[in-house]
Motif scaffolding. Sequence first.
Motif, PDB file in Angstrom:
ATOM      1  N   VAL A 131     129.491 172.052  88.422  1.00  0.00           N
ATOM      2  CA  VAL A 131     128.931 171.342  89.573  1.00  0.00           C
ATOM      3  C   VAL A 131     129.862 171.432  90.775  1.00  0.00           C
ATOM      4  O   VAL A 131     129.421 171.652  91.910  1.00  0.00           O
ATOM      5  N   GLU A 132     131.154 171.271  90.525  1.00  0.00           N
ATOM      6  CA  GLU A 132     132.118 171.356  91.626  1.00  0.00           C
ATOM      7  C   GLU A 132     132.118 172.752  92.249  1.00  0.00           C
ATOM      8  O   GLU A 132     132.190 172.885  93.480  1.00  0.00           O
ATOM      9  N   ILE A 133     132.046 173.774  91.426  1.00  0.00           N
ATOM     10  CA  ILE A 133     131.987 175.142  91.955  1.00  0.00           C
ATOM     11  C   ILE A 133     130.726 175.329  92.790  1.00  0.00           C
ATOM     12  O   ILE A 133     130.772 175.866  93.905  1.00  0.00           O
ATOM     13  N   GLU A 134     129.597 174.891  92.254  1.00  0.00           N
ATOM     14  CA  GLU A 134     128.328 175.020  92.974  1.00  0.00           C
ATOM     15  C   GLU A 134     128.359 174.258  94.290  1.00  0.00           C
ATOM     16  O   GLU A 134     127.869 174.750  95.318  1.00  0.00           O
ATOM     17  N   THR A 135     128.928 173.086  94.300  1.00  0.00           N
ATOM     18  CA  THR A 135     129.003 172.281  95.522  1.00  0.00           C
ATOM     19  C   THR A 135     129.878 172.959  96.572  1.00  0.00           C
ATOM     20  O   THR A 135     129.528 172.999  97.759  1.00  0.00           O
ATOM     21  N   ASP A 136     131.007 173.510  96.149  1.00  0.00           N
ATOM     22  CA  ASP A 136     131.874 174.243  97.086  1.00  0.00           C
ATOM     23  C   ASP A 136     131.123 175.405  97.740  1.00  0.00           C
ATOM     24  O   ASP A 136     131.212 175.611  98.958  1.00  0.00           O
ATOM     25  N   TYR A 137     130.375 176.145  96.935  1.00  0.00           N
ATOM     26  CA  TYR A 137     129.681 177.311  97.471  1.00  0.00           C
ATOM     27  C   TYR A 137     128.424 176.935  98.250  1.00  0.00           C
ATOM     28  O   TYR A 137     127.984 177.695  99.114  1.00  0.00           O
ATOM     29  N   THR A 138     127.865 175.776  97.982  1.00  0.00           N
ATOM     30  CA  THR A 138     126.762 175.281  98.809  1.00  0.00           C
ATOM     31  C   THR A 138     127.261 175.035 100.229  1.00  0.00           C
ATOM     32  O   THR A 138     126.596 175.385 101.214  1.00  0.00           O
ATOM     33  N   TYR A 139     128.437 174.435 100.338  1.00  0.00           N
ATOM     34  CA  TYR A 139     129.060 174.226 101.647  1.00  0.00           C
ATOM     35  C   TYR A 139     129.310 175.556 102.345  1.00  0.00           C
ATOM     36  O   TYR A 139     129.054 175.708 103.546  1.00  0.00           O
ATOM     37  N   LYS A 140     129.828 176.531 101.602  1.00  0.00           N
ATOM     38  CA  LYS A 140     130.109 177.841 102.193  1.00  0.00           C
ATOM     39  C   LYS A 140     128.832 178.490 102.719  1.00  0.00           C
ATOM     40  O   LYS A 140     128.832 179.118 103.788  1.00  0.00           O
ATOM     41  N   TYR A 141     127.761 178.354 101.957  1.00  0.00           N
ATOM     42  CA  TYR A 141     126.479 178.926 102.378  1.00  0.00           C
ATOM     43  C   TYR A 141     126.011 178.290 103.692  1.00  0.00           C
ATOM     44  O   TYR A 141     125.587 178.992 104.625  1.00  0.00           O
ATOM     45  N   MET A 142     126.098 176.979 103.790  1.00  0.00           N
ATOM     46  CA  MET A 142     125.687 176.280 105.011  1.00  0.00           C
ATOM     47  C   MET A 142     126.552 176.693 106.196  1.00  0.00           C
ATOM     48  O   MET A 142     126.046 176.893 107.307  1.00  0.00           O
ATOM     49  N   GLU A 143     127.845 176.836 105.963  1.00  0.00           N
ATOM     50  CA  GLU A 143     128.744 177.245 107.042  1.00  0.00           C
ATOM     51  C   GLU A 143     128.443 178.668 107.503  1.00  0.00           C
ATOM     52  O   GLU A 143     128.464 178.968 108.705  1.00  0.00           O
ATOM     53  N   THR A 144     128.162 179.552 106.542  1.00  0.00           N
ATOM     54  CA  THR A 144     127.856 180.947 106.871  1.00  0.00           C
ATOM     55  C   THR A 144     126.629 181.045 107.756  1.00  0.00           C
ATOM     56  O   THR A 144     126.576 181.851 108.699  1.00  0.00           O
ATOM     57  N   LEU A 145     125.622 180.222 107.474  1.00  0.00           N
ATOM     58  CA  LEU A 145     124.373 180.250 108.239  1.00  0.00           C
ATOM     59  C   LEU A 145     124.406 179.349 109.461  1.00  0.00           C
ATOM     60  O   LEU A 145     123.427 179.252 110.199  1.00  0.00           O
ATOM     61  N   GLY A 146     125.528 178.680 109.690  1.00  0.00           N
ATOM     62  CA  GLY A 146     125.653 177.799 110.841  1.00  0.00           C
ATOM     63  C   GLY A 146     124.793 176.564 110.738  1.00  0.00           C
ATOM     64  O   GLY A 146     124.357 176.021 111.767  1.00  0.00           O
TER      65      GLY A 146
END
Length: 207
Positions: A131-146
């Motif tokens: 879950v922690e890994i998924e949450t970290d990468y969810t943030y990265k995805y949002m940042e990538t797409l602005g």
Amino acid sequence: MSKQVEGVSEKIETCARKEFMEKGYTDASLRTIAAEAGTTTGSIYSRYGDKEGLFSALVGPAANEFIEIFRSVQEKFHAMDADKQESSLDDYTSNGMMQMVEYMYAHLEEFQLLVNAAHGTKFQNFVEHLVEIETDYTYKYMETLGMKPKNNRVLNREFMHIMNKALFESFFEVIRHNMSKEDAIEYVVMLEKYHSAGWDIVYRECC
């Protein structure tokens, strides 16, 4: 140092799987395992250190490889350009989940122990780690797409963690319910669709 008798470790691990599966880690008895394996508790301690060491020998390799597969899927996705990420998210997520199902059913006994019998060991936080890994990468995805949340009180890390926890707990229900691989695949396909549709609504309303 005395030489270990060949075949004893295999007998111990076979009997340990049965004991842990039936009773869970906390209530499992090394004395019972030793008796069933035709050896002594001292023999178990000399090979595995303690009860958790024995449990780790059974599930650790599969658990660690599963986490690395999951992390690798995430890394490959986030290495893509932003446009590619957005257009391929659903397919990539679906393929990644199928890859995890395939691995899980190729190591079914290990995951039955991880999901049903690991309380009291370091592996009781196995799902939480994913879950922690998924949450970290969810943030990265949002940042990538602005994507910037309009209301941080709603779409924050705590919310993402709770939603991702719901996904992974639901994913491992295939083990808790003793589903066949074929049924598990159908279930996970529908779960992924359900989860993705919910996130689409949240993103539209909050970003």
